[in-house]
Design an enzyme around this catalytic site. Structure first.
Site, PDB file in Angstrom:
ATOM      1  N   ARG A   1      -8.924   0.922  10.363  1.00  0.00           N
ATOM      2  CA  ARG A   1      -8.582  -0.186  10.281  1.00  0.00           C
ATOM      3  C   ARG A   1      -9.277  -1.031  11.063  1.00  0.00           C
ATOM      4  O   ARG A   1      -8.492  -2.554  11.092  1.00  0.00           O
ATOM      5  CB  ARG A   1      -7.318   0.039  10.566  1.00  0.00           C
ATOM      6  CG  ARG A   1      -5.269   0.015  10.140  1.00  0.00           C
ATOM      7  CD  ARG A   1      -4.813  -1.170   9.838  1.00  0.00           C
ATOM      8  NE  ARG A   1      -3.458  -1.015  10.474  1.00  0.00           N
ATOM      9  CZ  ARG A   1      -2.362  -0.486   9.477  1.00  0.00           C
ATOM     10  NH1 ARG A   1      -2.389   0.662   9.373  1.00  0.00           N
ATOM     11  NH2 ARG A   1      -1.388  -1.163  10.110  1.00  0.00           N
TER      12      ARG A   1
ATOM     13  N   LYS B   1       0.768  -1.512  -0.019  1.00  0.00           N
ATOM     14  CA  LYS B   1       0.406   0.512   0.457  1.00  0.00           C
ATOM     15  C   LYS B   1       1.095   1.237   0.179  1.00  0.00           C
ATOM     16  O   LYS B   1       0.641   2.519  -0.620  1.00  0.00           O
ATOM     17  CB  LYS B   1      -0.761   0.135   0.521  1.00  0.00           C
ATOM     18  CG  LYS B   1      -1.882  -1.272   1.454  1.00  0.00           C
ATOM     19  CD  LYS B   1      -2.761  -0.581   2.769  1.00  0.00           C
ATOM     20  CE  LYS B   1      -2.184  -0.671   3.567  1.00  0.00           C
ATOM     21  NZ  LYS B   1      -1.411  -2.215   4.183  1.00  0.00           N
TER      22      LYS B   1
ATOM     23  N   ARG C   1      11.950  -1.498  10.180  1.00  0.00           N
ATOM     24  CA  ARG C   1      11.385  -1.220  11.788  1.00  0.00           C
ATOM     25  C   ARG C   1      10.607  -2.546  12.719  1.00  0.00           C
ATOM     26  O   ARG C   1      10.921  -3.811  11.161  1.00  0.00           O
ATOM     27  CB  ARG C   1       9.471  -1.088  10.230  1.00  0.00           C
ATOM     28  CG  ARG C   1      10.085  -0.138   9.933  1.00  0.00           C
ATOM     29  CD  ARG C   1       8.115   0.478   9.180  1.00  0.00           C
ATOM     30  NE  ARG C   1       7.332  -0.362   9.091  1.00  0.00           N
ATOM     31  CZ  ARG C   1       6.122  -0.684   9.361  1.00  0.00           C
ATOM     32  NH1 ARG C   1       5.420   0.627   8.488  1.00  0.00           N
ATOM     33  NH2 ARG C   1       4.934  -1.050  10.006  1.00  0.00           N
TER      34      ARG C   1
ATOM     35  N   ARG D   1      11.377  -5.731   3.998  1.00  0.00           N
ATOM     36  CA  ARG D   1      11.598  -3.893   3.493  1.00  0.00           C
ATOM     37  C   ARG D   1      12.412  -3.360   4.693  1.00  0.00           C
ATOM     38  O   ARG D   1      12.933  -4.149   5.530  1.00  0.00           O
ATOM     39  CB  ARG D   1       9.835  -4.122   4.059  1.00  0.00           C
ATOM     40  CG  ARG D   1       9.725  -2.505   4.120  1.00  0.00           C
ATOM     41  CD  ARG D   1       8.178  -2.469   4.325  1.00  0.00           C
ATOM     42  NE  ARG D   1       7.086  -2.358   5.865  1.00  0.00           N
ATOM     43  CZ  ARG D   1       5.987  -2.772   6.073  1.00  0.00           C
ATOM     44  NH1 ARG D   1       5.124  -2.139   4.877  1.00  0.00           N
ATOM     45  NH2 ARG D   1       5.318  -2.587   7.338  1.00  0.00           N
TER      46      ARG D   1
ATOM     47  N   ARG E   1       0.696  -8.504  13.482  1.00  0.00           N
ATOM     48  CA  ARG E   1      -0.195  -7.363  12.838  1.00  0.00           C
ATOM     49  C   ARG E   1      -0.875  -8.312  11.680  1.00  0.00           C
ATOM     50  O   ARG E   1      -1.898  -7.906  11.401  1.00  0.00           O
ATOM     51  CB  ARG E   1       1.015  -7.154  12.666  1.00  0.00           C
ATOM     52  CG  ARG E   1       1.727  -5.838  12.807  1.00  0.00           C
ATOM     53  CD  ARG E   1       2.844  -5.309  12.731  1.00  0.00           C
ATOM     54  NE  ARG E   1       2.347  -4.504  11.612  1.00  0.00           N
ATOM     55  CZ  ARG E   1       3.876  -4.108  10.363  1.00  0.00           C
ATOM     56  NH1 ARG E   1       4.729  -5.122  10.039  1.00  0.00           N
ATOM     57  NH2 ARG E   1       3.548  -4.070   9.152  1.00  0.00           N
TER      58      ARG E   1
END
Ligand code: AMP
Length: 210
Positions: free
Chosen positions: A85, A13, A157, A124, A168
């Protein structure tokens, strides 16, 4: 035009939002980016949010809604990335949009296989100051470990570590995935296959928006 980007963490996203900002004049409103900024600045909101974020859990709805309310400017074209969310956020958002006389034109859900999501999240890297997102496999920086734009060091992260990734993804399944049905009943949801390279996914999204 205002667009909501739905999809599990790691589907891309943020990456697609960055392209749409650069090429199509959107403003990205990423609640995750705003929260990370609040955490980095040690604000009251940041300190409250950090406790949840570090574990991979969602931050309480009232904090998020107030934060979004303070940012929204009716004249802009937003890409809502990572918001709403939960159902409570979606309902609060509907109210906020009515108050600001704004509307959502498209809800796009990016879909990707679970294994590929985990692979992408582990690879990532982010530039904490510029907010740019890279992927060591699919979208590496030009110079290893450095942001193309700001030159700052890229970091993993803390919530992209395996334990937090699992939390998550569970939060997504339990609390966010029901939004697809919620918007299916009102605005409608366009499902986009998020596999393949970044440009292919971008074209799929563009086909919907044009
Ligand atoms: P993201 O960058 O969108 O993956 O968000 C990172 C983290 O910030 C999430 O795991 C949550 O802890 C928090 N967060 C971001 N957006 C929201 C939201 N709309 N509602 C609740 N928590 C959020």
């Amino acid at each position: 035009m205002n667009v909501i980007l739905l999809g599990a963490p790691g589907v891309g996203k943020g990456t697609q939002a960055q392209l749409l900002v650069m090429r199509d004049g959107f403003v990205q409103l990423s609640t995750g980016d705003i929260l990370r900024n609040e955490v980095a600045n040690g604000t009251d909101l940041g300190n409250k949010a950090k406790v949840y974020m570090d574990k991979g859990e969602l931050v309480p709805d009232d904090l998020i809604i107030n934060m979004v309310a303070s940012k929204l400017l009716p004249e802009k074209s937003y890409l809502f990335d990572g918001f709403p969310r939960t159902l409570a956020q979606a309902k609060g958002f509907d109210e906020l949009l009515r108050e600001k006389r704004m509307q959502i034109d498209h809800v796009i859900s990016l879909n990707l296989h679970y294994d590929e999501i985990v692979r992408r999240l582990s690879a990532r890297r982010i530039a904490p100051k510029s907010g740019r997102v890279y992927n060591l496999i699919t979208n590496p920086p030009k110079v290893e470990g450095k942001c193309d734009v700001s030159g700052e060091d890229l970091i993993l992260r803390s919530d992209d570590l395996p334990e937090a990734i699992e939390v998550r993804l569970n939060e997504y399944e339990n609390k966010t995935a029901p939004l697809i049905q919620y918007y299916q009943n009102t605005i409608g949801v366009k499902i986009v296959d998020a596999s393949g390279d970044i440009e292919e996914v971008y074209q799929r999204i563009k086909n919907i928006l044009s």
